[in-house]
Design an enzyme around this catalytic site. Sequence first.
Site, short mmCIF file in Angstrom:
data_model
loop_
_atom_site.label_atom_id
_atom_site.label_comp_id
_atom_site.label_asym_id
_atom_site.label_seq_id
_atom_site.Cartn_x
_atom_site.Cartn_y
_atom_site.Cartn_z
N ASP A 222 5.24 22.53 49.34
CA ASP A 222 5.43 20.87 49.06
C ASP A 222 5.77 20.41 50.14
OD1 ASP A 222 5.41 18.63 46.87
OD2 ASP A 222 7.31 18.24 47.75
N GLU B 102 0.35 21.57 50.93
CA GLU B 102 0.09 20.21 50.30
C GLU B 102 0.58 19.16 51.31
OE1 GLU B 102 1.68 16.52 47.72
OE2 GLU B 102 2.72 18.12 49.09
#
Length: 691
Positions: free
Chosen positions: A413, A442
């Site tokens: 993330d 990401e």
Amino acid sequence: MAARSVSNPAVLRSPAPIPVRPAAEQEDAAPGTLVGRIPLADPTPTAPGGFSPKAFAGEVVPFRVVAFREGHDLIGAHVRLRSPAGHESLHRLSPQNDGTDGWRTPIALDEPGRWSFRFEGFSDDFATWAHAAEVKAAAGVDLEVMGIAGAQLLARAAGEQDRPAAERRALKAAAKRLKDADAEVLGAVATDEDLSGFFAVRPLTTLTSTTDWRPLLVERTAAGVGAWYEFFPRSEGVKRRKDGSVVSGTFRTAMKRLPAVAEMGFDVLYLPPIHPIGRTHRKGPNNTLVAGPADPGSPWAIGAAEGGHDTVHPDLGTLADFRAFVRAANKAGVEVALDLALQASPDHPWVDAHPEWFTTLPDGTIAYAENPPKKYQDIYPLNFDNDPEGLYAEVLRVVEHWVAQGVRIFRVDNPHTKPLRFWEWLIGTVNAAHPDVVFLAEAFTRPAPMRGLAAAGFQQSYSYFTWRNTKAELEEFLTSVSTTTADFMRPNLFVNTPDILTEYLQYGGRAAYRIRACIAATAAPLYGVYAGYELFENVARPGSEENIDNEKYEYKLRDWAGAEERGDSLAPLLRRLNRIRQEHPSLRQLRNISFHWSDDDAVLVYSKHLDAAFTGTGRDDTIIVVANVDPHSVRETTVHLDTTIWGVEPGAPFEVEDLLTGAVWTWTDHDYVRLDAFTEPVHILRVKERS
């Protein structure tokens, strides 16, 4: 199946490997110069910043170099490969003949590990003589001198001890023919296909140059090929009591969803964070600032009294339950990818034990995360500057903990909010011990940080695909990722995420969902969907790109089976797309996309072709995709194809089969299409083998 190589037959697939000869050494450059006698420039594959370029096992990698020399004498070029075990193989490059002096050959490397390669340029003495002899024989000039020169050259070649005996005898016989040769004999020897074949395999050279050895990291196939599916375990098996309260799903109830995921053809199941969720500033439905007692909160607000990043949420079960879930997924043919979100809720054990790992503001409070206009009061970002040694060690411990539980893929993330040098260290350290571990970045941010993360070690990357919707946008984007960055960056074409519901999906209706799935599944070997895509969940929270009643902040009850029984599910299409991907190796490559023309600006046309040398079937594999990217219309147009890519002469007929409908047509390089966005907006065509 791998083609034969004299040194290591199991790990190379190439149209024309040649016997390994002793490595030519770089001739000394003249004082004050940098280039060799045959200049070699712009070698690829390459990666920025001094990082190693990458490939995945089975990927067809184009090796290229610019090579030239002065005058008109002809040259050749090789690429010499060294496998992780130290085996060498040699491959001849072909000239691109496009005025760039580029030389190229495609090679598939099937053995994961650290390879190295270098390019070798050389004067091609036989080709130079043969060209001149053919011209002079036709003109009837210099016959005697050309015959003597050719005889000397062939005699020199016949004296090379690594040539087969039969070849050496043929060379001696040809040399004898050239003594007192007339124009007819001279021309015949110069154009003799057998002789040309001998020298194509074992060229006769004098001048040579080499590049330095260069690295190439080959990773397991799952680093570059995969169909990803994302779901929240807490929503799988969730129950609502009569009083309206909700009982969370668990790893055990989520197991019941695994057969459906596998049956749809997905091979990676990505789970958002599975850890305890903080209570301080917990977000309520639709990202509201106040949560009720039954609201589960965002899984990305990691950490509570029950534990942090190395703990599972008690509502989901135990660590043993998680291991059982991983085993069940693997048994179904699915790998589990786990979210690695390096941040903490205010209740995370790190906050008290290591306040130096966070940023303290002048008023004494800890800074929470922001991505204006979004605010995440329930999340504290980590600060990597105050105690890098301690924080690095803790993150490595966490990753190793989950690797020990059977996890081999991590979706990371917001990696662009952490130092690049940290990721280089972490991924390098983990992969040194576990070469099969894959990290997906990401990072929706500027091109330079995205590319930097990929070059520094991330095996996969989210991309701008999510927002590229028009024909022109898609052509530009897919060209870039399949050429400019393909040596080090592998795009994973997610069609949606819990955070991203684009306007195209919000307003494009069901046609938009079909179109995006078809393009994502065929344009690149990596793609993914977030659960709910099958149910056409396209209602956004007003003013945002997120689904209303977002699953990030609440449980989601879905009737998967009922939707499919009613014919109200996209699952059959996803199932078909994944089957097509499994059956067609051309769709499991990134670099082989070619764009074609249509007379309509809303009709996108591209092909994916893979030569028989690389398919494993002994047959070429070609897929043509024709997509109406306007989800609100019916389009009729003519498409114009470069059929030479798959070996069909312009104007010649060939048969195609639509793999979505089963329809068969006879096409040429110019064809009429009708694409109705409301029924069949996309053709996925297989070029049928000609009898």
